[in-house]
Enzyme design. Structure first.
Site, PDB file in Angstrom:
ATOM      1  N   THR A  78       0.789  -1.347  -0.078  1.00 57.72           N
ATOM      2  CA  THR A  78       0.253  -0.257   0.095  1.00 57.72           C
ATOM      3  C   THR A  78       1.478   1.340   0.014  1.00 57.72           C
ATOM      4  O   THR A  78       2.376   0.525  -0.158  1.00 57.72           O
ATOM      5  CB  THR A  78      -0.883   0.385   1.123  1.00 57.72           C
ATOM      6  OG1 THR A  78      -1.472   0.962   1.499  1.00 57.72           O
ATOM      7  CG2 THR A  78      -0.277   0.390   2.487  1.00 57.72           C
ATOM      8  N   ASN A  79       0.058   2.316  -0.423  1.00 57.58           N
ATOM      9  CA  ASN A  79       1.195   3.721  -0.038  1.00 57.58           C
ATOM     10  C   ASN A  79       0.100   4.470   0.445  1.00 57.58           C
ATOM     11  O   ASN A  79       0.334   5.656   0.529  1.00 57.58           O
ATOM     12  CB  ASN A  79       1.250   4.330  -2.091  1.00 57.58           C
ATOM     13  CG  ASN A  79       2.271   3.530  -2.249  1.00 57.58           C
ATOM     14  OD1 ASN A  79       2.984   3.665  -1.807  1.00 57.58           O
ATOM     15  ND2 ASN A  79       2.090   3.172  -3.774  1.00 57.58           N
ATOM     16  N   HIS A 108      -2.232   6.180   6.238  1.00 59.27           N
ATOM     17  CA  HIS A 108      -2.815   6.334   7.157  1.00 59.27           C
ATOM     18  C   HIS A 108      -2.775   4.315   7.873  1.00 59.27           C
ATOM     19  O   HIS A 108      -2.863   3.938   9.057  1.00 59.27           O
ATOM     20  CB  HIS A 108      -3.754   6.254   6.774  1.00 59.27           C
ATOM     21  CG  HIS A 108      -5.639   6.035   8.254  1.00 59.27           C
ATOM     22  ND1 HIS A 108      -5.479   7.032   9.126  1.00 59.27           N
ATOM     23  CD2 HIS A 108      -5.791   5.512   8.331  1.00 59.27           C
ATOM     24  CE1 HIS A 108      -6.188   6.746  10.202  1.00 59.27           C
ATOM     25  NE2 HIS A 108      -6.751   5.302   9.309  1.00 59.27           N
ATOM     26  N   ASP A 116      -7.171  -7.035   1.022  1.00 58.58           N
ATOM     27  CA  ASP A 116      -7.970  -6.198   0.836  1.00 58.58           C
ATOM     28  C   ASP A 116      -9.132  -5.666   1.155  1.00 58.58           C
ATOM     29  O   ASP A 116      -9.357  -7.254   2.227  1.00 58.58           O
ATOM     30  CB  ASP A 116      -8.465  -7.102  -1.250  1.00 58.58           C
ATOM     31  CG  ASP A 116      -8.981  -6.418  -2.101  1.00 58.58           C
ATOM     32  OD1 ASP A 116      -9.355  -5.239  -2.479  1.00 58.58           O
ATOM     33  OD2 ASP A 116      -9.900  -7.297  -2.677  1.00 58.58           O
ATOM     34  N   TYR A 120     -17.040   4.110   4.307  1.00 57.43           N
ATOM     35  CA  TYR A 120     -18.921   3.142   4.751  1.00 57.43           C
ATOM     36  C   TYR A 120     -18.528   3.716   5.965  1.00 57.43           C
ATOM     37  O   TYR A 120     -20.345   3.506   6.809  1.00 57.43           O
ATOM     38  CB  TYR A 120     -18.967   2.598   3.693  1.00 57.43           C
ATOM     39  CG  TYR A 120     -18.631   2.045   2.676  1.00 57.43           C
ATOM     40  CD1 TYR A 120     -20.368   2.064   1.856  1.00 57.43           C
ATOM     41  CD2 TYR A 120     -17.901   2.241   1.560  1.00 57.43           C
ATOM     42  CE1 TYR A 120     -20.428   1.726   0.740  1.00 57.43           C
ATOM     43  CE2 TYR A 120     -17.808   1.762   0.272  1.00 57.43           C
ATOM     44  CZ  TYR A 120     -19.285   1.730  -0.392  1.00 57.43           C
ATOM     45  OH  TYR A 120     -19.314   1.395  -1.615  1.00 57.43           O
ATOM     46  N   HIS A 125     -12.038  -4.651  10.782  1.00 54.29           N
ATOM     47  CA  HIS A 125     -11.851  -5.807  10.356  1.00 54.29           C
ATOM     48  C   HIS A 125     -10.558  -5.980   9.503  1.00 54.29           C
ATOM     49  O   HIS A 125      -9.980  -6.717   9.815  1.00 54.29           O
ATOM     50  CB  HIS A 125     -13.020  -5.659   9.352  1.00 54.29           C
ATOM     51  CG  HIS A 125     -12.161  -4.536   7.987  1.00 54.29           C
ATOM     52  ND1 HIS A 125     -12.964  -3.084   8.751  1.00 54.29           N
ATOM     53  CD2 HIS A 125     -12.048  -4.208   6.859  1.00 54.29           C
ATOM     54  CE1 HIS A 125     -12.725  -2.243   8.700  1.00 54.29           C
ATOM     55  NE2 HIS A 125     -12.214  -3.081   7.070  1.00 54.29           N
ATOM     56  N   ARG A 126      -9.743  -4.773   9.507  1.00 52.80           N
ATOM     57  CA  ARG A 126      -8.394  -4.176   9.559  1.00 52.80           C
ATOM     58  C   ARG A 126      -7.137  -5.264  10.212  1.00 52.80           C
ATOM     59  O   ARG A 126      -6.312  -5.953  10.660  1.00 52.80           O
ATOM     60  CB  ARG A 126      -7.696  -3.291   9.058  1.00 52.80           C
ATOM     61  CG  ARG A 126      -6.848  -3.136   8.471  1.00 52.80           C
ATOM     62  CD  ARG A 126      -6.275  -2.265   7.258  1.00 52.80           C
ATOM     63  NE  ARG A 126      -7.414  -1.053   7.493  1.00 52.80           N
ATOM     64  CZ  ARG A 126      -8.686  -0.744   6.758  1.00 52.80           C
ATOM     65  NH1 ARG A 126      -8.693  -1.428   5.782  1.00 52.80           N
ATOM     66  NH2 ARG A 126      -9.380   0.266   7.135  1.00 52.80           N
TER      67      ARG A 126
END
Ligand code: IMP
Length: 192
Positions: free
Chosen positions: A8-9, A12, A69, A150, A176-177
């Protein structure tokens, strides 16, 4: 210290995951790993897209890597928006996307929804996936200013506020992450 690339870039996300993994691992972004360009997302499940992302980048940079994802799954909409979460309304605009979901759900009594994340870890000897889920329900309207995506229409279970109304601290402790990356952290600590 072991170097791992997080595909990822998003600064956050990097900070959030750095805190979960602790200082045993040096986490680097795609940019820091020297990767540029687009990553394909061609499948119809989070599992396949997550794996595709990790494999694609691993084949180019060759250091241990993990991708994530994620998506929103609404029970009464048969799991939609799912893999199409990021641009469900045809654009990436958060308000358009939330409006689209609320419209499709209408006055449905069943407002159950979940955020689901699938993390894929790959190195030259291993490939593993880890899932994280936070269950909750959708509101009838947009509520709150915080967070992203969301968050303003999702109330996690055991809370009467949306992710956008809860503090980052609370959200990031149940997300979830967080749940998927915690499983990854335990796995990495058991093998390295
Ligand atoms: P990605 O896996 O980062 O591409 O996330 C897919 C899409 O899911 C994002 O564009 C957001 O719209 C949505 N999403 C993922 N995680 C969250 C979250 O924690 N809160 C709100 N929306 C999220």
């Amino acid at each position: 210290m072991m170097r791992i690339c997080f595909a990822t870039n998003n600064q956050h996300k990097l900070e959030e995951v750095r805190q979960i993994l602790g200082d045993r691992f040096e986490l680097i972004s795609l940019k820091e790993a020297g990767f540029e360009g687009e990553i394909p997302e061609t499948h119809e499940t989070l599992e396949e897209n997550s794996r595709e992302k990790a494999e694609y980048v691993f084949n180019q940079i060759g250091i241990p890597i993990f991708s994530d994802d994620s998506g929103l799954e609404v029970e009464a909409l048969d799991g939609k928006p799912g893999v199409h979460t990021a641009h469900y309304s045809g654009s990436r605009d958060a308000v358009s996307n939330m409006t689209q979901v609320l419209q499709e759900l209408g006055d449905s009594k069943n407002r159950k929804a979940q955020f689901r994340a699938v993390v894929t870890y790959i190195d030259k000897d291993r490939s593993e996936q880890f899932e994280g889920i936070v269950s909750g329900r959708l509101t009838h309207k947009i509520q709150g200013e915080g967070g992203f995506g969301y968050d303003p229409i999702f109330m996690p279970e055991n809370h009467e506020k949306t992710f956008a109304e809860l503090s980052d601290e609370v959200k990031n402790s149940i997300s979830h992450r967080k749940r998927s990356v915690e499983k990854l952290a335990n796995y990495l600590k058991s093998i390295f």
